[in-house]
Each structure stands twice: as structure tokens, then as C-alpha cells.
Design an enzyme around this catalytic site. Structure first.
Site, PDB file in Angstrom:
ATOM      1  N   LYS A   1     -18.224   9.437  22.696  1.00  0.00           N
ATOM      2  CA  LYS A   1     -16.784   9.290  22.932  1.00  0.00           C
ATOM      3  C   LYS A   1     -16.187   8.307  21.923  1.00  0.00           C
ATOM      4  O   LYS A   1     -15.101   8.542  21.377  1.00  0.00           O
ATOM      5  CB  LYS A   1     -16.523   8.809  24.366  1.00  0.00           C
ATOM      6  CG  LYS A   1     -16.746   9.914  25.398  1.00  0.00           C
ATOM      7  CD  LYS A   1     -16.784   9.416  26.830  1.00  0.00           C
ATOM      8  CE  LYS A   1     -17.159  10.553  27.779  1.00  0.00           C
ATOM      9  NZ  LYS A   1     -17.302  10.144  29.179  1.00  0.00           N
TER      10      LYS A   1
ATOM     11  N   GLN B   1     -17.060   4.792  32.662  1.00  0.00           N
ATOM     12  CA  GLN B   1     -18.105   5.816  32.665  1.00  0.00           C
ATOM     13  C   GLN B   1     -18.799   5.867  34.026  1.00  0.00           C
ATOM     14  O   GLN B   1     -19.241   4.854  34.550  1.00  0.00           O
ATOM     15  CB  GLN B   1     -19.119   5.517  31.542  1.00  0.00           C
ATOM     16  CG  GLN B   1     -20.209   6.557  31.397  1.00  0.00           C
ATOM     17  CD  GLN B   1     -19.674   7.902  30.908  1.00  0.00           C
ATOM     18  OE1 GLN B   1     -18.829   7.978  30.019  1.00  0.00           O
ATOM     19  NE2 GLN B   1     -20.160   8.982  31.504  1.00  0.00           N
TER      20      GLN B   1
ATOM     21  N   ASP C   1      -9.116  10.039  32.058  1.00  0.00           N
ATOM     22  CA  ASP C   1     -10.113  10.906  32.709  1.00  0.00           C
ATOM     23  C   ASP C   1      -9.464  11.752  33.799  1.00  0.00           C
ATOM     24  O   ASP C   1     -10.058  12.732  34.259  1.00  0.00           O
ATOM     25  CB  ASP C   1     -11.216  10.042  33.353  1.00  0.00           C
ATOM     26  CG  ASP C   1     -12.542  10.161  32.616  1.00  0.00           C
ATOM     27  OD1 ASP C   1     -12.688  11.093  31.793  1.00  0.00           O
ATOM     28  OD2 ASP C   1     -13.424   9.321  32.872  1.00  0.00           O
TER      29      ASP C   1
END
Ligand code: NAD
Length: 290
Positions: free
Chosen positions: A54, A98, A121
Site C-alpha cells: 500500500k 490495517q 477503507d
């Protein structure tokens, strides 16, 4: 009949190139660079790999990546304080924590602490609600990538029968909302569904997000259907999806491979969401097609 193979790598590269072009113009116009903060708690090897890729994709798009690696025994209080700091930081347009988090941390509480307008997200309940009610927000990256792949196959999705297999908050549920918003007739198949095959058999569009290797066989697929395989399953034969590719490709109209289908779109959509967040925060119009 043999299906068209949907090239997720190529479509992801094209999306990333579009975002990179937008970022360059943004930097020239606004005099600052969009930034994505990624928080990793602990040393889970798979998460570590995801965080690294990422960061790489963020930099390749011309944006800044802020990486925060915290020890596995970090307290929830310390993590929440970091999230609050990132919420307040004007250089941070997107925040990603995460998952999975260590068991002593309440994941829902951490997600709810993220500013919904930086939640690239799309996991915050406010963004789930916005998606369900048709308001602009952030859509989780994997289903958003699936929708983009579907749009590449079908110029119109309205009226098509879409069957989503799986009902997780990260993939299945938002995917169902996305195809519903496109006016598909939507069925969600899950672990308690009585006859999954019967539902999948009538689908013009199948999105498989189950996590069971080869769960959907070619004999489940309606001839000519479009099959999007989200599954990533490690087997002795390597990575495979939730769809038995060989038998399904012989009957479907279009199908994503694993790897090289949905996977590359997920990170490209994260980059897209971060850029869109920066544009919204600065009142800049986003390019058409993003
Ligand atoms: P999950 O385990 O949270 O959800 C799986 C879903 O499948 C559940 O909702 C469950 O109801 C359903 N299910 C389980 N057994 C079933 C059965 N027998 N019949 C019908 N439905 C059944 O998983 P997830 O996070 O949604 O991920 C699904 C898959 O997608 C996994 O393989 C995961 O690795 C993969 N994934 C890929 C990406 C990507 O970028 N390509 C991103 C996220 C997840």
C-alpha cells in the site's frame, strides 16, 4: 463457449495512472501532496506485506505515505490517541488501520474513532450508512474494484440478476449495496442459504466472496454470466479463488482470474479513495470515471 478473461492488472494499472495524473494536477494547483496514513499494530507477516505494498502504491501515485508501525502490545488507548492525531493532521487525507488488530484491542471502537471523511477503507458505520442510503462517502476498496470490473463488462447493469455469495462487512454487504444502487436485482447467498447453487444458477452477475477454494463450480454458472471471484485461498496448487476457474470459464461470458483479477483493483481503489478524499477536502472536482 470460452469466457473473456477480465484483466484486473491492466484495469488497476489504468486506474492508478488516472489517479497519478489527478494527483500531479492537484499538487500543482493546491501546493500540497495528498497523504495516506497506514497504521499497523504487531508483526503479522501478511499484514506487513499488505502495508508495504500500500505504501509503494501510494508513492507511485505521487502521494505521501505515512507509516505507523506499533508494537503488538500497544494499548487501545495509545492507538486511539494516534487515530485522533491523524484525524487532526491536515496533511493526512486518508487513514487506514490495517486489520486484523491484536485481540486485546476493540476493532469496532478503533474504526469508529476514524474521521469518516478520512476513512478511505470505507469501514466506518457512517460510510456503511451513506452507501446504504445513496449518500457520497467512501466505499470499501474490494467491492468498489469489483464494481469497476463489472462496469468494464456491462455498459448497463440495471435489471440484471446479481448474486453476491458472502455477507461480510468488508466485501459481501457493501457489494450487494453497490449492485443494488446500479438497479440490479440482488440476492445475497450466505452460509445459512438453503440452496446456494439454485440462486447462483440464475445470476447474470456472480460475485463470490466466500473464502472456500473452488466453492462455485462451472455447473453453478448460467451460460454467458459475468463471474467476479474475490476469493484468495492458499492451496497446495498455489493461490486459487472461490470459483473453480477452469469449469466456470468454459460456460461464463466473462470471468476474473485469481490472481490477477480483483486483487490488483483493491489497492488501486485505496489510492483512488485517498485522492478523492484530498479533492473533497480541498473542494477540487474529481476526474470523470473515478
Ligand atoms: P468472511 O469469512 O468474512 O466472509 C465469508 C462469507 O462467506 C460469510 O459471509 C459467509 O456467510 C459466507 N459463507 C461461508 N460459507 C458459506 C457457504 N457454505 N455457502 C455460502 N456462503 C458461505 O470473508 P471475506 O472477508 O468476505 O473474504 C472472502 C474471501 O475474499 C476470502 O477468500 C478473502 O481472502 C477474500 N478477499 C479478497 C480480497 C481481495 O482484495 N481480492 C479482499 C478481501 C477479501
Amino acid at each position: 463457449m470460452t469466457a473473456t478473461i477480465i484483466d484486473g492488472r491492466a484495469q488497476a494499472a489504468a486506474l492508478r495512472a488516472t489517479v497519478a495524473g489527478g494527483v500531479a494536477a492537484f499538487v500543482a494547483a493546491r501546493g500540497r501532496t495528498p497523504g495516506l496514513a497506514v497504521v499497523l499494530v504487531g508483526e503479522d507477516p501478511a499484514s506487513s506485506v499488505y502495508v508495504r505494498s500500500k505504501g509503494r502504491a501510494t508513492r507511485e501515485a505521487g502521494m505521501v505515505g505515512f507509516e505507523h508501525r506499533l508494537a503488538a502490545d500497544t494499548t487501545e488507548t495509545v492507538l486511539l490517541a494516534l487515530v485522533a492525531q491523524l484525524n487532526a493532521d491536515p496533511a493526512v487525507d486518508g487513514i487506514l488501520v490495517q486489520l486484523p488488530l491484536p485481540a486485546h484491542i476493540d476493532t469496532a471502537r478503533v474504526i469508529e474513532a476514524i474521521d469518516p471523511d478520512k476513512d478511505v477503507d470505507g469501514f466506518h458505520p457512517v460510510n456503511a450508512g451513506r452507501l446504504a442510503t445513496g449518500l457520497p462517502g467512501f466505499v470499501p476498496c474490494t467491492p468498489l474494484g469489483c464494481l469497476m470490473l463489472l462496469r468494464g463488462v456491462h455498459s448497463h447493469l440495471a435489471g440484471l440478476e446479481a448474486v453476491v455469495v458472502g455477507r461480510s462487512n468488508i466485501v459481501g454487504k457493501p457489494m450487494a449495496q453497490l449492485v443494488l444502487a446500479e438497479s440490479c436485482t440482488v440476492t445475497v447467498v450466505h452460509s445459512r442459504t438453503r440452496d446456494a447453487r439454485a440462486h447462483v444458477r440464475r445470476a447474470d452477475i456472480v460475485v463470490a466472496a466466500v473464502g472456500i477454494a473452488g466453492f462455485i463450480g462451472g455447473d453453478w454458472i448460467k451460460p454467458g454470466a459475468t463471474v467476479i471471484d474475490v476469493g484468495i485461498n492458499r492451496t497446495d496448487e498455489g493461490l486459487v479463488g472461490d470459483v473453480d476457474f477452469a469449469s466456470a470459464a468454459a460456460i461464463a461470458g466473462a470471468i476474473t482470474p485469481v490472481p490477477g483479477g480483483v486483487g490488483p483493483m483493491t489497492i488501486a481503489c485505496l489510492i483512488r479513495n485517498t485522492y478523492v478524499s484530498a479533492c473533497r477536502r480541498e473542494g477540487v472536482a474529481v476526474e470523470k470515471g473515478l
